[in-house]
Design an enzyme around this catalytic site. Structure first.
Site, PDB file in Angstrom:
ATOM      1  N   ASP A 143      -0.194  -7.407 -29.686  1.00  0.00           N
ATOM      2  CA  ASP A 143      -1.048  -6.323 -29.908  1.00  0.00           C
ATOM      3  C   ASP A 143      -1.156  -4.783 -29.067  1.00  0.00           C
ATOM      4  N   CYS A 198       1.703 -10.846 -54.093  1.00  0.00           N
ATOM      5  CA  CYS A 198       0.478 -10.212 -54.456  1.00  0.00           C
ATOM      6  C   CYS A 198       0.318 -10.047 -56.059  1.00  0.00           C
ATOM      7  N   CYS A 201      -2.580  -8.841 -58.697  1.00  0.00           N
ATOM      8  CA  CYS A 201      -3.891  -8.978 -57.698  1.00  0.00           C
ATOM      9  C   CYS A 201      -4.231  -7.734 -57.266  1.00  0.00           C
ATOM     10  N   CYS A 204      -8.449  -7.373 -52.891  1.00  0.00           N
ATOM     11  CA  CYS A 204      -8.848  -6.630 -51.603  1.00  0.00           C
ATOM     12  C   CYS A 204      -9.037  -5.271 -51.863  1.00  0.00           C
ATOM     13  N   CYS A 224     -12.119   2.425 -42.439  1.00  0.00           N
ATOM     14  CA  CYS A 224     -12.469   0.943 -42.381  1.00  0.00           C
ATOM     15  C   CYS A 224     -13.365   0.570 -41.237  1.00  0.00           C
ATOM     16  N   CYS A 251     -14.320  -6.432 -39.728  1.00  0.00           N
ATOM     17  CA  CYS A 251     -14.604  -6.671 -41.037  1.00  0.00           C
ATOM     18  C   CYS A 251     -13.600  -7.574 -41.614  1.00  0.00           C
ATOM     19  N   CYS A 258      -9.107 -12.524 -50.456  1.00  0.00           N
ATOM     20  CA  CYS A 258      -7.642 -12.882 -50.813  1.00  0.00           C
ATOM     21  C   CYS A 258      -7.345 -14.350 -51.201  1.00  0.00           C
TER      22      CYS A 258
HETATM   23  C1  B12 Z   1      -4.028   0.044 -35.064  1.00  0.00           C
HETATM   24  C2  B12 Z   1      -4.475  -1.427 -35.594  1.00  0.00           C
HETATM   25  C3  B12 Z   1      -5.693  -1.630 -36.772  1.00  0.00           C
HETATM   26  C4  B12 Z   1      -6.300  -0.318 -37.064  1.00  0.00           C
HETATM   27  C5  B12 Z   1      -5.412  -0.001 -38.443  1.00  0.00           C
HETATM   28  C6  B12 Z   1      -5.099  -1.043 -39.253  1.00  0.00           C
HETATM   29  C7  B12 Z   1      -3.897  -0.729 -40.209  1.00  0.00           C
HETATM   30  N1  B12 Z   1      -3.571  -1.370 -41.130  1.00  0.00           N
HETATM   31  O1  B12 Z   1      -3.050  -0.046 -39.776  1.00  0.00           O
HETATM   32  C8  B12 Z   1      -7.823  -1.046 -37.638  1.00  0.00           C
HETATM   33  C9  B12 Z   1      -8.851  -0.814 -36.530  1.00  0.00           C
HETATM   34  C10 B12 Z   1      -8.325  -0.569 -38.814  1.00  0.00           C
HETATM   35  C11 B12 Z   1      -7.318  -2.594 -37.658  1.00  0.00           C
HETATM   36  C12 B12 Z   1      -8.158  -3.369 -38.465  1.00  0.00           C
HETATM   37  C13 B12 Z   1      -7.729  -4.917 -38.372  1.00  0.00           C
HETATM   38  N2  B12 Z   1      -6.963  -5.397 -37.585  1.00  0.00           N
HETATM   39 CO1  B12 Z   1      -5.563  -4.544 -36.669  1.00  0.00          CO
HETATM   40  N3  B12 Z   1      -4.053  -3.756 -35.577  1.00  0.00           N
HETATM   41  C14 B12 Z   1      -3.613  -2.866 -35.578  1.00  0.00           C
HETATM   42  C15 B12 Z   1      -2.417  -2.397 -34.636  1.00  0.00           C
HETATM   43  C16 B12 Z   1      -2.755  -2.482 -32.998  1.00  0.00           C
HETATM   44  C17 B12 Z   1      -1.383  -1.477 -34.998  1.00  0.00           C
HETATM   45  C18 B12 Z   1      -1.209  -1.661 -36.545  1.00  0.00           C
HETATM   46  C19 B12 Z   1      -0.263  -0.551 -37.177  1.00  0.00           C
HETATM   47  O2  B12 Z   1       0.885  -0.443 -36.610  1.00  0.00           O
HETATM   48  N4  B12 Z   1      -0.697   0.131 -38.199  1.00  0.00           N
HETATM   49  C20 B12 Z   1      -0.070   1.354 -38.636  1.00  0.00           C
HETATM   50  C21 B12 Z   1       0.348   1.002 -40.343  1.00  0.00           C
HETATM   51  C22 B12 Z   1       1.136   2.261 -40.848  1.00  0.00           C
HETATM   52  O3  B12 Z   1       0.992  -0.148 -40.402  1.00  0.00           O
HETATM   53  P1  B12 Z   1       0.645  -1.375 -41.095  1.00  0.00           P
HETATM   54  O4  B12 Z   1      -0.831  -1.162 -41.674  1.00  0.00           O
HETATM   55  O5  B12 Z   1       0.880  -2.480 -40.408  1.00  0.00           O
HETATM   56  O6  B12 Z   1       1.519  -1.039 -42.372  1.00  0.00           O
HETATM   57  C23 B12 Z   1       2.582  -1.752 -42.444  1.00  0.00           C
HETATM   58  C24 B12 Z   1       2.881  -1.948 -44.176  1.00  0.00           C
HETATM   59  O7  B12 Z   1       2.038  -1.938 -44.588  1.00  0.00           O
HETATM   60  C25 B12 Z   1       4.104  -1.088 -44.454  1.00  0.00           C
HETATM   61  N5  B12 Z   1       3.827  -0.270 -45.513  1.00  0.00           N
HETATM   62  C26 B12 Z   1       3.188   0.926 -45.469  1.00  0.00           C
HETATM   63  N6  B12 Z   1       3.191   1.487 -46.671  1.00  0.00           N
HETATM   64  C27 B12 Z   1       3.903   0.520 -47.484  1.00  0.00           C
HETATM   65  C28 B12 Z   1       4.152   0.712 -48.804  1.00  0.00           C
HETATM   66  C29 B12 Z   1       4.893  -0.209 -49.581  1.00  0.00           C
HETATM   67  C30 B12 Z   1       5.299  -0.252 -50.718  1.00  0.00           C
HETATM   68  C31 B12 Z   1       5.171  -1.511 -48.451  1.00  0.00           C
HETATM   69  C32 B12 Z   1       5.935  -2.741 -49.108  1.00  0.00           C
HETATM   70  C33 B12 Z   1       4.844  -1.680 -47.394  1.00  0.00           C
HETATM   71  C34 B12 Z   1       4.184  -0.579 -46.663  1.00  0.00           C
HETATM   72  O8  B12 Z   1       4.533  -0.284 -43.291  1.00  0.00           O
HETATM   73  C35 B12 Z   1       3.473  -0.454 -42.182  1.00  0.00           C
HETATM   74  C36 B12 Z   1       4.291  -0.491 -40.929  1.00  0.00           C
HETATM   75  O9  B12 Z   1       4.910  -1.736 -40.944  1.00  0.00           O
HETATM   76  C37 B12 Z   1      -1.679  -4.080 -35.013  1.00  0.00           C
HETATM   77  C38 B12 Z   1      -1.315  -4.586 -33.728  1.00  0.00           C
HETATM   78  C39 B12 Z   1       0.306  -4.109 -33.493  1.00  0.00           C
HETATM   79  N7  B12 Z   1       0.601  -3.626 -32.323  1.00  0.00           N
HETATM   80  O10 B12 Z   1       1.065  -3.961 -34.530  1.00  0.00           O
HETATM   81  C40 B12 Z   1      -3.306  -4.646 -35.205  1.00  0.00           C
HETATM   82  C41 B12 Z   1      -3.215  -6.013 -36.065  1.00  0.00           C
HETATM   83  C42 B12 Z   1      -2.288  -5.718 -37.275  1.00  0.00           C
HETATM   84  N8  B12 Z   1      -4.585  -6.073 -36.580  1.00  0.00           N
HETATM   85  C43 B12 Z   1      -4.915  -7.241 -36.635  1.00  0.00           C
HETATM   86  C44 B12 Z   1      -6.084  -7.869 -37.237  1.00  0.00           C
HETATM   87  C45 B12 Z   1      -6.245  -9.132 -37.086  1.00  0.00           C
HETATM   88  C46 B12 Z   1      -7.005  -6.769 -37.637  1.00  0.00           C
HETATM   89  C47 B12 Z   1      -8.153  -7.205 -38.597  1.00  0.00           C
HETATM   90  C48 B12 Z   1      -8.259  -8.351 -39.423  1.00  0.00           C
HETATM   91  C49 B12 Z   1      -9.474  -7.263 -37.530  1.00  0.00           C
HETATM   92  C50 B12 Z   1     -10.742  -7.307 -38.057  1.00  0.00           C
HETATM   93  N9  B12 Z   1     -11.108  -8.673 -38.660  1.00  0.00           N
HETATM   94  O11 B12 Z   1     -11.542  -6.275 -38.107  1.00  0.00           O
HETATM   95  C51 B12 Z   1      -8.531  -5.707 -39.253  1.00  0.00           C
HETATM   96  C52 B12 Z   1      -7.832  -5.776 -40.579  1.00  0.00           C
HETATM   97  C53 B12 Z   1      -7.928  -4.593 -41.397  1.00  0.00           C
HETATM   98  C54 B12 Z   1      -6.569  -4.401 -42.290  1.00  0.00           C
HETATM   99  N10 B12 Z   1      -6.687  -4.781 -43.569  1.00  0.00           N
HETATM  100  O12 B12 Z   1      -5.570  -3.856 -41.720  1.00  0.00           O
HETATM  101  C55 B12 Z   1      -3.596  -8.333 -36.636  1.00  0.00           C
HETATM  102  C56 B12 Z   1      -3.155  -8.443 -38.160  1.00  0.00           C
HETATM  103  C57 B12 Z   1      -2.679  -9.959 -38.087  1.00  0.00           C
HETATM  104  C58 B12 Z   1      -1.973 -10.164 -39.647  1.00  0.00           C
HETATM  105  N11 B12 Z   1      -2.178 -11.405 -40.025  1.00  0.00           N
HETATM  106  O13 B12 Z   1      -1.495  -9.349 -40.284  1.00  0.00           O
HETATM  107  C59 B12 Z   1      -2.687  -7.325 -35.810  1.00  0.00           C
HETATM  108  C60 B12 Z   1      -1.180  -7.578 -35.963  1.00  0.00           C
HETATM  109  C61 B12 Z   1      -2.751  -7.754 -34.103  1.00  0.00           C
HETATM  110  C62 B12 Z   1      -2.285  -9.101 -33.601  1.00  0.00           C
HETATM  111  N12 B12 Z   1      -1.567  -9.033 -32.574  1.00  0.00           N
HETATM  112  O14 B12 Z   1      -2.526 -10.171 -34.292  1.00  0.00           O
HETATM  113  N13 B12 Z   1      -6.339  -2.816 -36.899  1.00  0.00           N
HETATM  114  S1  SF4 Z   2      -6.266  -9.749 -52.396  1.00  0.00           S
HETATM  115 FE1  SF4 Z   2      -4.616 -10.925 -51.276  1.00  0.00          FE
HETATM  116  S2  SF4 Z   2      -3.184 -11.318 -52.955  1.00  0.00           S
HETATM  117 FE2  SF4 Z   2      -4.700 -10.103 -53.868  1.00  0.00          FE
HETATM  118  S3  SF4 Z   2      -3.676  -8.003 -53.421  1.00  0.00           S
HETATM  119 FE3  SF4 Z   2      -4.823  -8.277 -51.817  1.00  0.00          FE
HETATM  120  S4  SF4 Z   2      -3.323  -9.207 -50.274  1.00  0.00           S
HETATM  121 FE4  SF4 Z   2      -2.351  -9.202 -52.227  1.00  0.00          FE
HETATM  122  S1  SF4 Z   3     -11.258  -4.676 -42.919  1.00  0.00           S
HETATM  123 FE1  SF4 Z   3     -13.211  -4.207 -44.278  1.00  0.00          FE
HETATM  124  S2  SF4 Z   3     -13.387  -1.944 -44.114  1.00  0.00           S
HETATM  125 FE2  SF4 Z   3     -11.324  -2.528 -43.524  1.00  0.00          FE
HETATM  126  S3  SF4 Z   3      -9.925  -2.589 -45.033  1.00  0.00           S
HETATM  127 FE3  SF4 Z   3     -10.458  -4.490 -44.817  1.00  0.00          FE
HETATM  128  S4  SF4 Z   3     -12.158  -4.740 -46.289  1.00  0.00           S
HETATM  129 FE4  SF4 Z   3     -12.104  -2.485 -45.913  1.00  0.00          FE
END
Ligand code: B12
Ligand code: SF4
Ligand code: SF4
Length: 358
Positions: A143, A198, A201, A204, A224, A251, A258
């Site tokens: 992370d 997905c 669906c 989320c 978020c 959250c 899901c």
């Molecule tokens: C910054 C960060 C956050 C931020 C931003 C989240 C985000 N979605 O980016 C915040 C604070 C909001 C956050 C929240 C959470 N996080 Co966080 N976070 C990170 C961190 C440090 C970086 C993520 C990142 O690179 N974001 C940048 C965006 C652009 O990347 P991405 O969301 O992963 O998106 C990818 C895809 O969606 C894809 N993509 C984008 N557009 C499109 C379009 C299409 C068509 C397709 C196919 C793909 C695609 O490209 C992106 C790059 O790979 C990682 C650790 C790490 N170093 O990777 C943990 C990490 C992602 N987090 C984690 C967790 C557990 C959470 C939470 C569940 C915590 C909680 N309960 O509150 C929430 C979940 C929220 C959510 N739905 O993501 C875990 C996820 C594990 C998993 N199973 O995925 C990680 C991996 C940490 C870990 N080592 O376990 N997080």
């Molecule tokens: S709830 Fe789960 S299966 Fe449904 S769109 Fe979201 S990530 Fe995909």
């Molecule tokens: S973690 Fe909660 S607030 Fe963040 S994207 Fe998921 S449902 Fe929305």
């Protein structure tokens, strides 16, 4: 010097060994990929350009290290991506979430800080691999380093990136952590995960309390609740506060809803079991913890990240969204003169929600 085919078969055996060791160390799955992030690097750039990382400056710093693992650790030939499940057992998240006087703390942070747990295990795994094939380098990350963890996990075959941006597995849902070992060893590769389950669906996206998904696979972190309660240091935007309900640290809504999380696995790790009844506490009780109590009870936990003031800020929002009961209003009154302007401002907002003027 071993012949090439001997080397190949030794490496194939090693893959099986790594699999076995990782199971023994409590990892749910592993996969091995090349140090490349493909189209995900473009997605990251689009996300950053749109400013969706908010105040998380560390997401934009570090040049191209997040895009290219070998820019972070030169000489990296392989990335071993691992998954570790974290749900505590027994668990009843929905019950706490539905009770507006209780504090909902996200599942990943009820126990010991996962960074510590995973890093320690990854170091042991790296040591075992090093003992089997010496002469290579190993660096473990969880992370905190500039690594695109979900992209690498998908490319290592662990699952697909869902519309909620979580890495999902058909066998284990999404309630797991990711970690990596970067190595210069030419280990055999796993195939990337090509499926996307997905389908039509959108549960989320529809259910997110703050409407934080502008489109599938894209999360605007600024909306978020996880960002607002953990990463944001200042004041929480007022228009978002009523939407946060009782979620005071992180959250889980976009995971709880899901359908694939029917397959999520609870963790056998004692370290991930809830401490100090954090899975089932009243907002008012947590809000009245002194700073000493906060520091003592969050020792070794990721909750420390928000700091005591951030903790009070988040709980004040939860109390502002709670019913106007005597314990709720009394708890808020006790903090109305708190020395921190940040805390006072959120407390005043909460009291106004209960029609209490000071
Ligand atoms: C910054 C960060 C956050 C931020 C931003 C989240 C985000 N979605 O980016 C915040 C604070 C909001 C956050 C929240 C959470 N996080 Co966080 N976070 C990170 C961190 C440090 C970086 C993520 C990142 O690179 N974001 C940048 C965006 C652009 O990347 P991405 O969301 O992963 O998106 C990818 C895809 O969606 C894809 N993509 C984008 N557009 C499109 C379009 C299409 C068509 C397709 C196919 C793909 C695609 O490209 C992106 C790059 O790979 C990682 C650790 C790490 N170093 O990777 C943990 C990490 C992602 N987090 C984690 C967790 C557990 C959470 C939470 C569940 C915590 C909680 N309960 O509150 C929430 C979940 C929220 C959510 N739905 O993501 C875990 C996820 C594990 C998993 N199973 O995925 C990680 C991996 C940490 C870990 N080592 O376990 N997080
Ligand atoms: S709830 Fe789960 S299966 Fe449904 S769109 Fe979201 S990530 Fe995909
Ligand atoms: S973690 Fe909660 S607030 Fe963040 S994207 Fe998921 S449902 Fe929305």
């Amino acid at each position: 010097m071993p012949q090439n085919h001997d080397m190949t078969s030794a490496m194939a055996d090693l893959h099986q060994q790594i699999q076995k060791w990782s199971e023994e160390l409590g990892f749910g799955a592993i996969g091995i990929t090349e140090p490349e992030t493909g189209a995900n690097a473009d997605h990251l750039d689009q996300w950053l350009d749109a400013g969706m990382h908010g105040e998380m400056a560390y997401m934009a710093d570090h040049g191209n290290k997040r895009h290219e693992p070998s820019a972070l650790v030169p000489g990296t030939r392989r990335v071993i991506s691992v998954r570790m499940d974290y749900l505590p057992a027994p668990d009843s998240p929905a019950r706490t979430l539905k009770d507006p006087e209780k504090a909902y703390i996200s599942r990943y942070t009820l126990g010991r800080d996962y960074h510590k747990v995973l890093r320690k295990r990854l170091a042991i795994l790296a040591k075992k691999i090093d003992a089997a094939v010496s002469g290579y380098d190993y660096r473990a990350f969880v992370d905190s380093a500039p690594v695109l963890e979900r992209a690498l996990a998908q490319r290592a075959g662990l699952g697909w990136v869902g519309k909620n941006t979580m890495l999902l597995s058909r066998k284990a849902g999404s309630f797991f952590f990711l970690g990596e070992i970067f190595t210069s060893a030419p280990l055999p590769l796993d195939a990337p995960y090509e499926g996307d389950h997905c389908g039509s669906c959108s549960a989320c996206l529809d259910l997110c309390p703050t409407n934080a998904f502008p489109s599938p696979h894209t999360l605007d972190a600024r909306r978020c609740i996880s960002y607002l309660t953990i990463e944001l240091k200042g004041s929480i935007p007022e228009e978002l506060r009523p939407l946060m309900g009782n979620r005071v640290f992180g959250c889980d809504d976009c995971q709880l809803v899901c359908p694939w999380n029917k397959f999520s696995k609870s963790s056998p790790e004692d370290d991930f079991q809830p401490r100090h009844q954090l899975d089932n506490s009243q907002l008012a009780t947590l809000f009245l913890w002194s700073e000493d109590e906060f520091l003592k009870r969050t020792e070794g936990s990721a909750i420390r990240r928000t700091g005591y003031q951030g903790w009070l800020r988040n709980l004040a929002v939860g109390l502002g969204n709670a019913p106007s009961t005597i314990p709720v209003i009394e708890a808020l009154r006790q903090r109305a003169e708190h020395p921190s302007e940040l805390v006072r401002e959120h407390v005043q907002w909460a009291l106004r929600r209960h029609n209490v003027e000071l």
